[in-house]
Write an enzyme that holds these catalytic residues in place. Structure first.
Site, PDB file in Angstrom:
ATOM      1  N   GLU A 138       1.112  21.482  -8.089  1.00 11.39           N
ATOM      2  CA  GLU A 138       1.040  21.870  -6.682  1.00 11.39           C
ATOM      3  C   GLU A 138       2.407  22.327  -6.185  1.00 11.39           C
ATOM      4  O   GLU A 138       2.523  23.329  -5.485  1.00 11.39           O
ATOM      5  CB  GLU A 138       0.534  20.720  -5.814  1.00 11.39           C
ATOM      6  CG  GLU A 138       0.374  21.163  -4.361  1.00 11.39           C
ATOM      7  CD  GLU A 138       0.371  20.024  -3.371  1.00 11.39           C
ATOM      8  OE1 GLU A 138      -0.229  20.209  -2.312  1.00 11.39           O
ATOM      9  OE2 GLU A 138       0.995  18.985  -3.638  1.00 11.39           O
TER      10      GLU A 138
ATOM     11  N   GLU B  44      11.622   5.661   1.232  1.00 12.28           N
ATOM     12  CA  GLU B  44      10.196   5.847   0.994  1.00 12.28           C
ATOM     13  C   GLU B  44       9.939   5.726  -0.506  1.00 12.28           C
ATOM     14  O   GLU B  44      10.650   6.337  -1.309  1.00 12.28           O
ATOM     15  CB  GLU B  44       9.720   7.213   1.483  1.00 12.28           C
ATOM     16  CG  GLU B  44       8.241   7.430   1.228  1.00 12.28           C
ATOM     17  CD  GLU B  44       7.750   8.807   1.646  1.00 12.28           C
ATOM     18  OE1 GLU B  44       6.546   8.970   1.752  1.00 12.28           O
ATOM     19  OE2 GLU B  44       8.588   9.709   1.843  1.00 12.28           O
TER      20      GLU B  44
ATOM     21  N   LYS C 141      -4.450  13.964   1.198  1.00 16.93           N
ATOM     22  CA  LYS C 141      -4.003  15.039   2.081  1.00 16.93           C
ATOM     23  C   LYS C 141      -4.988  16.207   1.970  1.00 16.93           C
ATOM     24  O   LYS C 141      -5.748  16.283   1.003  1.00 16.93           O
ATOM     25  CB  LYS C 141      -2.609  15.498   1.674  1.00 16.93           C
ATOM     26  CG  LYS C 141      -1.514  14.509   2.003  1.00 16.93           C
ATOM     27  CD  LYS C 141      -0.168  15.130   1.702  1.00 16.93           C
ATOM     28  CE  LYS C 141       0.931  14.205   2.181  1.00 16.93           C
ATOM     29  NZ  LYS C 141       2.251  14.791   1.979  1.00 16.93           N
TER      30      LYS C 141
END
Length: 87
Positions: free
Chosen positions: A44, A29, A2
């Site tokens: 993060e 997921e 990303k």
């Protein structure tokens, strides 16, 4: 990767749950990431959701650079593991 530097393998799986009122199809997921990337992602997350953090942009850039180092280290560790497996 990303734009932030985050790397993981994402899979979406479909499965069926059988309930008294009938079958229900669900999606889930699954994320697969290394221990190093998991640690990186925790940092993060903390950075993204801390309010009024001075220097957040600079820390974000540093964190992105570290994502490259994490990916490189993961590759080196896999090569080393493969060597050990061949012994």
């Amino acid at each position: 990767a990303k734009p932030s530097g985050y790397r993981s393998y994402h899979m979406v799986v479909a499965y069926t749950v059988y309930l008294p009122e009938g079958a229900k199809r669900l999606l889930a997921e699954i994320q697969i990431r290394t221990l190093a990337m998991d640690f990186w992602s925790v940092l993060e997350y903390q950075l993204m959701y801390k309010k009024n953090l001075s220097g957040a942009e600079k820390i974000g850039k540093e964190l992105k650079n570290y994502s490259e180092e994490v990916a490189n280290l993961d590759q080196k560790m896999m090569k080393l593991r493969n060597k050990i497996d061949k012994i």
